[in-house]
Design a protein around this motif. Structure first.
Motif, PDB file in Angstrom:
ATOM      1  N   THR A  82       0.817  -1.213   0.000  1.00  0.00           N
ATOM      2  CA  THR A  82       0.000   0.000   0.000  1.00  0.00           C
ATOM      3  C   THR A  82       0.850   1.263   0.000  1.00  0.00           C
ATOM      4  O   THR A  82       0.330   2.360  -0.144  1.00  0.00           O
ATOM      5  CB  THR A  82      -0.938   0.030   1.224  1.00  0.00           C
ATOM      6  N   ALA A  83       2.158   1.117   0.124  1.00  0.00           N
ATOM      7  CA  ALA A  83       3.048   2.280   0.226  1.00  0.00           C
ATOM      8  C   ALA A  83       3.378   2.906  -1.125  1.00  0.00           C
ATOM      9  O   ALA A  83       3.747   4.063  -1.190  1.00  0.00           O
ATOM     10  CB  ALA A  83       4.336   1.885   0.941  1.00  0.00           C
ATOM     11  N   GLY A  84       3.282   2.150  -2.192  1.00  0.00           N
ATOM     12  CA  GLY A  84       3.620   2.684  -3.512  1.00  0.00           C
ATOM     13  C   GLY A  84       4.964   2.205  -4.008  1.00  0.00           C
ATOM     14  O   GLY A  84       5.067   1.660  -5.085  1.00  0.00           O
ATOM     15  N   ASP A  85       6.012   2.430  -3.226  1.00  0.00           N
ATOM     16  CA  ASP A  85       7.335   1.927  -3.588  1.00  0.00           C
ATOM     17  C   ASP A  85       7.460   0.524  -3.023  1.00  0.00           C
ATOM     18  O   ASP A  85       7.632   0.342  -1.826  1.00  0.00           O
ATOM     19  CB  ASP A  85       8.445   2.816  -3.018  1.00  0.00           C
ATOM     20  N   VAL A  86       7.358  -0.464  -3.892  1.00  0.00           N
ATOM     21  CA  VAL A  86       7.328  -1.851  -3.456  1.00  0.00           C
ATOM     22  C   VAL A  86       8.704  -2.474  -3.646  1.00  0.00           C
ATOM     23  O   VAL A  86       9.343  -2.286  -4.673  1.00  0.00           O
ATOM     24  CB  VAL A  86       6.275  -2.648  -4.267  1.00  0.00           C
ATOM     25  N   ALA A  87       9.154  -3.218  -2.645  1.00  0.00           N
ATOM     26  CA  ALA A  87      10.425  -3.931  -2.727  1.00  0.00           C
ATOM     27  C   ALA A  87      10.165  -5.421  -2.561  1.00  0.00           C
ATOM     28  O   ALA A  87       9.302  -5.834  -1.789  1.00  0.00           O
ATOM     29  CB  ALA A  87      11.381  -3.449  -1.645  1.00  0.00           C
ATOM     30  N   ILE A  88      10.937  -6.223  -3.299  1.00  0.00           N
ATOM     31  CA  ILE A  88      10.819  -7.680  -3.221  1.00  0.00           C
ATOM     32  C   ILE A  88      12.133  -8.229  -2.695  1.00  0.00           C
ATOM     33  O   ILE A  88      13.193  -7.898  -3.211  1.00  0.00           O
ATOM     34  CB  ILE A  88      10.529  -8.285  -4.604  1.00  0.00           C
ATOM     35  N   GLN A  89      12.041  -9.064  -1.668  1.00  0.00           N
ATOM     36  CA  GLN A  89      13.225  -9.714  -1.109  1.00  0.00           C
ATOM     37  C   GLN A  89      13.120 -11.209  -1.386  1.00  0.00           C
ATOM     38  O   GLN A  89      12.121 -11.847  -1.053  1.00  0.00           O
ATOM     39  CB  GLN A  89      13.326  -9.475   0.390  1.00  0.00           C
ATOM     40  N   ILE A  90      14.162 -11.746  -2.002  1.00  0.00           N
ATOM     41  CA  ILE A  90      14.219 -13.172  -2.303  1.00  0.00           C
ATOM     42  C   ILE A  90      15.116 -13.825  -1.262  1.00  0.00           C
ATOM     43  O   ILE A  90      16.322 -13.595  -1.241  1.00  0.00           O
ATOM     44  CB  ILE A  90      14.771 -13.412  -3.721  1.00  0.00           C
ATOM     45  N   THR A  91      14.531 -14.632  -0.407  1.00  0.00           N
ATOM     46  CA  THR A  91      15.289 -15.277   0.663  1.00  0.00           C
ATOM     47  C   THR A  91      15.877 -16.598   0.166  1.00  0.00           C
ATOM     48  O   THR A  91      15.471 -17.117  -0.880  1.00  0.00           O
ATOM     49  CB  THR A  91      14.383 -15.549   1.875  1.00  0.00           C
ATOM     50  N   PRO A  92      16.823 -17.166   0.925  1.00  0.00           N
ATOM     51  CA  PRO A  92      17.361 -18.475   0.552  1.00  0.00           C
ATOM     52  C   PRO A  92      16.259 -19.538   0.417  1.00  0.00           C
ATOM     53  O   PRO A  92      16.360 -20.431  -0.425  1.00  0.00           O
ATOM     54  CB  PRO A  92      18.314 -18.806   1.706  1.00  0.00           C
ATOM     55  N   LYS A  93      15.201 -19.434   1.206  1.00  0.00           N
ATOM     56  CA  LYS A  93      14.091 -20.378   1.112  1.00  0.00           C
ATOM     57  C   LYS A  93      13.447 -20.310  -0.269  1.00  0.00           C
ATOM     58  O   LYS A  93      13.101 -21.337  -0.858  1.00  0.00           O
ATOM     59  CB  LYS A  93      13.065 -20.057   2.200  1.00  0.00           C
ATOM     60  N   ALA A  94      13.294 -19.108  -0.823  1.00  0.00           N
ATOM     61  CA  ALA A  94      12.721 -18.943  -2.162  1.00  0.00           C
ATOM     62  C   ALA A  94      13.636 -19.535  -3.221  1.00  0.00           C
ATOM     63  O   ALA A  94      13.173 -20.165  -4.180  1.00  0.00           O
ATOM     64  CB  ALA A  94      12.463 -17.469  -2.458  1.00  0.00           C
ATOM     65  N   VAL A  95      14.928 -19.344  -3.051  1.00  0.00           N
ATOM     66  CA  VAL A  95      15.893 -19.893  -4.003  1.00  0.00           C
ATOM     67  C   VAL A  95      15.820 -21.418  -4.001  1.00  0.00           C
ATOM     68  O   VAL A  95      15.780 -22.050  -5.066  1.00  0.00           O
ATOM     69  CB  VAL A  95      17.325 -19.406  -3.685  1.00  0.00           C
ATOM     70  N   GLU A  96      15.747 -22.013  -2.828  1.00  0.00           N
ATOM     71  CA  GLU A  96      15.630 -23.475  -2.728  1.00  0.00           C
ATOM     72  C   GLU A  96      14.337 -23.968  -3.369  1.00  0.00           C
ATOM     73  O   GLU A  96      14.340 -24.975  -4.087  1.00  0.00           O
ATOM     74  CB  GLU A  96      15.676 -23.908  -1.258  1.00  0.00           C
ATOM     75  N   PHE A  97      13.245 -23.264  -3.121  1.00  0.00           N
ATOM     76  CA  PHE A  97      11.951 -23.638  -3.689  1.00  0.00           C
ATOM     77  C   PHE A  97      12.024 -23.604  -5.217  1.00  0.00           C
ATOM     78  O   PHE A  97      11.625 -24.550  -5.896  1.00  0.00           O
ATOM     79  CB  PHE A  97      10.858 -22.686  -3.177  1.00  0.00           C
TER      80      PHE A  97
END
Length: 104
Positions: free
Chosen positions: A72-87
């Motif tokens: 809802t803030a407008g400036d959106v950031a995406i963080q890719i964690t090690p769990k996402a990399v493994e998935f």
């Protein structure tokens, strides 16, 4: 205009999260309890954006290791964690998921 830009940023972040994880709209729909047509409409920016749908999708992505900042803030950031990399790596290694013309 700012509200519209914020909505577009949030939807782009949700689409990016799905792509990062290599999930289909069907898979996201099943995991989130949201219908596939709703996921497709949201990603195509058709119709109104329902907050409960966004929350359900955010939950799916967070469980799999993709963190999206306050949509809802407008400036959106995406963080890719090690769990996402493994998935994502596990999905890429799954030969059954490959298109028939990509199978070795």
């Amino acid at each position: 205009m700012k509200s519209q830009n914020r909505d577009v940023s949030a939807i782009l972040a949700l689409k990016a999260a799905r792509a990062i994880l290599g999930m289909t709209q069907d898979e996201v729909a099943t995991a989130s309890g949201v219908s596939k047509p709703t996921v497709a409409r949201l990603e195509a920016m058709l119709g109104k954006t329902n907050l409960s749908t966004i929350v359900a999708l955010l939950s799916v992505y967070r469980e799999r290791g993709v963190e999206i900042s306050d949509v809802t803030a407008g400036d959106v950031a995406i963080q890719i964690t090690p769990k996402a990399v493994e998935f994502a790596q596990a999905r890429l290694a799954d030969a059954a998921r490959r298109r028939s013309d990509y199978k070795a």
